[in-house]
Design a protein around this motif. Structure first.
Motif, PDB file in Angstrom:
ATOM      1  N   LEU A 141       0.923  -1.045  -0.088  1.00 58.92           N
ATOM      2  CA  LEU A 141      -0.048   0.093   0.142  1.00 58.92           C
ATOM      3  C   LEU A 141       0.768   1.282   0.129  1.00 58.92           C
ATOM      4  O   LEU A 141       0.265   2.347   0.252  1.00 58.92           O
ATOM      5  N   SER A 142       2.055   1.036  -0.462  1.00 55.00           N
ATOM      6  CA  SER A 142       2.942   2.200  -0.396  1.00 55.00           C
ATOM      7  C   SER A 142       2.478   3.220  -1.413  1.00 55.00           C
ATOM      8  O   SER A 142       1.993   2.927  -2.376  1.00 55.00           O
ATOM      9  N   GLY A 143       2.508   4.614  -0.751  1.00 54.76           N
ATOM     10  CA  GLY A 143       2.088   5.702  -1.776  1.00 54.76           C
ATOM     11  C   GLY A 143       0.728   5.985  -1.311  1.00 54.76           C
ATOM     12  O   GLY A 143       0.143   7.128  -1.762  1.00 54.76           O
TER      13      GLY A 143
ATOM     14  N   LEU B 255      -9.607   4.548  -1.919  1.00 55.19           N
ATOM     15  CA  LEU B 255      -8.992   3.302  -2.003  1.00 55.19           C
ATOM     16  C   LEU B 255      -9.874   2.250  -2.674  1.00 55.19           C
ATOM     17  O   LEU B 255     -11.259   2.435  -2.455  1.00 55.19           O
ATOM     18  N   SER B 256      -9.451   1.367  -3.441  1.00 61.37           N
ATOM     19  CA  SER B 256     -10.429   0.265  -3.928  1.00 61.37           C
ATOM     20  C   SER B 256     -11.068  -0.665  -2.866  1.00 61.37           C
ATOM     21  O   SER B 256     -10.219  -0.658  -1.855  1.00 61.37           O
ATOM     22  N   GLY B 257     -12.201  -1.395  -3.111  1.00 67.41           N
ATOM     23  CA  GLY B 257     -12.544  -2.505  -1.942  1.00 67.41           C
ATOM     24  C   GLY B 257     -11.542  -3.292  -1.572  1.00 67.41           C
ATOM     25  O   GLY B 257     -11.145  -3.521  -0.192  1.00 67.41           O
TER      26      GLY B 257
ATOM     27  N   ARG C  77     -11.702 -10.945  -4.757  1.00 62.99           N
ATOM     28  CA  ARG C  77     -11.791 -12.057  -3.650  1.00 62.99           C
ATOM     29  C   ARG C  77     -10.530 -12.907  -3.719  1.00 62.99           C
ATOM     30  O   ARG C  77      -9.926 -13.364  -2.865  1.00 62.99           O
ATOM     31  N   ILE C  78     -10.673 -13.517  -4.966  1.00 65.37           N
ATOM     32  CA  ILE C  78      -9.613 -14.679  -5.239  1.00 65.37           C
ATOM     33  C   ILE C  78      -8.094 -14.106  -4.834  1.00 65.37           C
ATOM     34  O   ILE C  78      -7.326 -14.686  -4.193  1.00 65.37           O
ATOM     35  N   LEU C  79      -7.832 -12.973  -5.272  1.00 72.04           N
ATOM     36  CA  LEU C  79      -6.602 -12.452  -5.196  1.00 72.04           C
ATOM     37  C   LEU C  79      -6.187 -11.995  -3.760  1.00 72.04           C
ATOM     38  O   LEU C  79      -5.071 -12.299  -3.337  1.00 72.04           O
ATOM     39  N   LEU C  80      -7.215 -11.472  -3.137  1.00 72.54           N
ATOM     40  CA  LEU C  80      -6.889 -11.059  -1.812  1.00 72.54           C
ATOM     41  C   LEU C  80      -6.688 -12.345  -0.927  1.00 72.54           C
ATOM     42  O   LEU C  80      -5.920 -12.285   0.117  1.00 72.54           O
TER      43      LEU C  80
ATOM     44  N   ARG D 139      -7.212  -4.629   2.680  1.00 66.54           N
ATOM     45  CA  ARG D 139      -5.738  -5.025   2.959  1.00 66.54           C
ATOM     46  C   ARG D 139      -5.331  -3.849   4.093  1.00 66.54           C
ATOM     47  O   ARG D 139      -4.585  -4.471   5.031  1.00 66.54           O
ATOM     48  N   ALA D 140      -5.792  -2.793   3.972  1.00 65.16           N
ATOM     49  CA  ALA D 140      -5.471  -1.828   5.321  1.00 65.16           C
ATOM     50  C   ALA D 140      -6.220  -2.344   6.491  1.00 65.16           C
ATOM     51  O   ALA D 140      -5.651  -2.243   7.460  1.00 65.16           O
TER      52      ALA D 140
END
Lengths: 267, 268
Positions: A129-131, A140-142, A175-178, A147-148
């Motif tokens: 989440l740098s930047g 931010l996106s969902g 969802r899958i990626l997260l 992630r935050a």
């Protein structure tokens, strides 16, 4: 570390709403389970079976009417701050920047601001989440928001992390990626996690063990070890394996049976 | 036509022609005022409106000029302005603080619930005669009326805001081991800001009503007094001067609140 080094135990945990009144509802009955250090334990069950009640009881947010839940040897009610959780809603504070959201738990514990921000920045840099540390959550996106939220949970280093359907509000691809990201982050940080989900695929691909719950009142119906155990495996790649399909259909059949039994009065 | 370019500063709003949208709106706003004045004047010329019942635009302008020249308008404006601003600030600050603090004591919130409903329902201005009796005839009683009315509105809004905080956020704070005071400071106060800001907006009007009604009942200076006194004398031009001055005051206060709102929004 022994293979059965336990960080959380629930012994005959029982939750009854409005106990002693005509409107009493037994939500959780005599649940006994243990969470081993470093494992991801998934709880799956039919919709409305009492998963979230069990989650709240494990987090020490609601009182038990019987049994006990302990974290690191202490009863969970007395161990506030030992359990971190993450819900479907990210619960980021919209008026705070990402970094100030991540430091929330540290702030509560009285960690100095500079130190808290340093720790938060490390997590932010490490997990992509740098930047965005000074952005407000609305920007931010969902997936980034969740992630935050995970970083906020990791930052104060709780012994146990509870995840209550944390991906269910996201689109399929995110969802899958997260799931993949979260599993990797949790493993890297060496955390012990209880994942509550109604998504069997999510449970199989992320967890070491899966506890199947019955319809309300929730009780433990069966426990499955995933064939990959603590083997490092990507939750996306795992879906290709035959054992995944096999376990999926076994749990699917178990869950499918529960509401039907309920409908025809068998439970 | 060549488009004008501003290399030194970026345009603040998109421009769709020679005039910016804001300028266009301002021009229309002035046009509406001019049309109203023109209709008023035409009504007087053709005899539909009587000058002794409605006043005249020219008479109002003359009255404005005279009262500015002799300093009386400024004095009335200053007196009412102080009553409104002091009442507004005290009422909003104390009311918002008390409404938020009630979050810390659900028991007291339950005890006070019927009183809150009663206060919400009663026309707050009905309290004015009582307050004049308690605080006397001077400026203090008008400040007290404005304070009490704005206090009630701010109190109810802030309390409502604190009750609308997502219960999952409160549970999250609990799970982090936060004390009720930490939750209050970290979640409840900032989370209630939109409600508090909406109370500020409402209270601009209520503070003005409080001060002006107080001056109607009993006063020797202030715009409310000026309007009431001029009305008694059928000096309708001066009544209009008073009303327009109150409008200017309301616009000024609104502008200050809007600025504060933008600042809080940025922080929020």
């Amino acid at each position: 570390m022994s293979a059965h080094d336990t960080v959380l135990t629930a012994e005959a945990a029982r939750v009854v709403y409005n106990e002693g009144t005509d409107a009493a509802v037994e939500a959780v009955r005599d649940i006994t389970l243990e969470l081993r250090r470093g494992e991801i334990l998934a709880l799956v069950g039919p919709s409305g079976c009492g998963k979230t009640t069990l989650f709240n009881a494990i987090a020490g947010l609601i009182p038990l009417q019987g049994g006990a839940v302990s974290v690191g040897g202490d009863r969970v009610e007395d161990a506030k701050g030992h359990v971190g959780y993450m819900l479907q809603k990210d619960l980021l504070l919209p008026w705070r920047s990402v970094i100030d959201n991540v430091t929330l738990g540290l702030e509560i514990r009285g960690i100095a601001r500079t130190e808290a921000r340093r720790r938060a920045q490390t997590l932010i840099d490490r997990y992509g989440l740098s930047g965005f540390e000074n952005s407000k959550p609305a920007g931010l996106s969902g997936g980034m928001r969740q992630r935050a939220a995970l970083m906020r949970t990791l930052a104060f280093e709780p012994e146990v992390i509870l995840l209550d359907e944390p991906f269910s509000a996201l689109d399929f691809q995110t969802r899958i990626l997260l799931q993949s990201d979260v599993k990797r982050i949790i493993r890297e940080e060496g955390r012990s996690v209880i994942l509550i989900t109604h998504d069997i695929g999510e449970a199989i691909s992320m967890a070491n063990r899966i506890v199947v719950l019955t319809n309300r009142p929730a009780t433990v119906k069966s426990v499955y070890e995933t064939p990959w155990g603590s083997e490092e495996i990507d939750p996306v790649a795992v879906r290709e394996r035959p054992e995944y399909q096999e376990l999926f259909s076994t749990i699917w059949q178990e869950l499918e049976l529960a509401p039907r039994q309920c409908e025809i009065g068998l439970t | 036509m060549a488009m004008a370019t501003h290399s030194s500063a970026p345009a603040r709003a998109p421009r769709r022609g020679p005039l910016g949208e804001t300028t266009k709106i301002r021009l229309y706003q002035i046009a509406v005022l001019l049309v109203i004045i023109a209709l008023w004047q035409v009504g007087l010329w053709i005899g539909w409106l009587k000058p002794y019942v409605y006043g005249t635009p020219l008479g109002v302008l003359q009255s404005f000029a005279t009262q500015i020249a002799d300093g009386s308008l400024l004095r009335h404006f200053w007196v009412t302005g102080q009553e409104v601003v002091i009442g507004f600030v005290l009422g909003c600050a104390l009311g918002s603080g008390a409404g938020l603090l009630l979050w810390l004591s659900p028991l007291w919130a339950k005890i006070l619930h019927p009183y809150m409903i009663a206060l919400n329902g009663v026309p707050k201005i009905a309290l004015a005669p009582l307050i004049i009796v308690w605080f006397g005839l001077g400026m203090e009683s008008k400040i007290a009326i404005a304070t009490i009315i704005t206090f009630i509105v701010a109190f109810l809004q802030a309390y409502k805001g604190s009750q609308e905080i997502d219960p999952d956020l409160i549970r999250l704070m609990k799970s982090l081991g936060a004390s009720p005071w930490q939750t209050f400071r970290t979640i409840v106060v900032p989370g209630s800001v939109p409600w508090i800001v909406s109370a500020l907006r409402l209270n601009v009007g209520f503070a003005l009503i409080g001060a002006v009604v107080g001056e109607y009942i009993s006063a020797e200076e202030g715009l409310g007094y000026m309007v009431y006194y001029s009305g008694q004398l059928y000096d309708l031009n001066s009544v209009w001067v008073g009303i327009f001055s109150l409008m200017i005051m309301a616009l000024l206060l609104e502008a200050i609140v809007a600025r504060l709102e933008r600042y809080l929004d940025m922080e929020h």
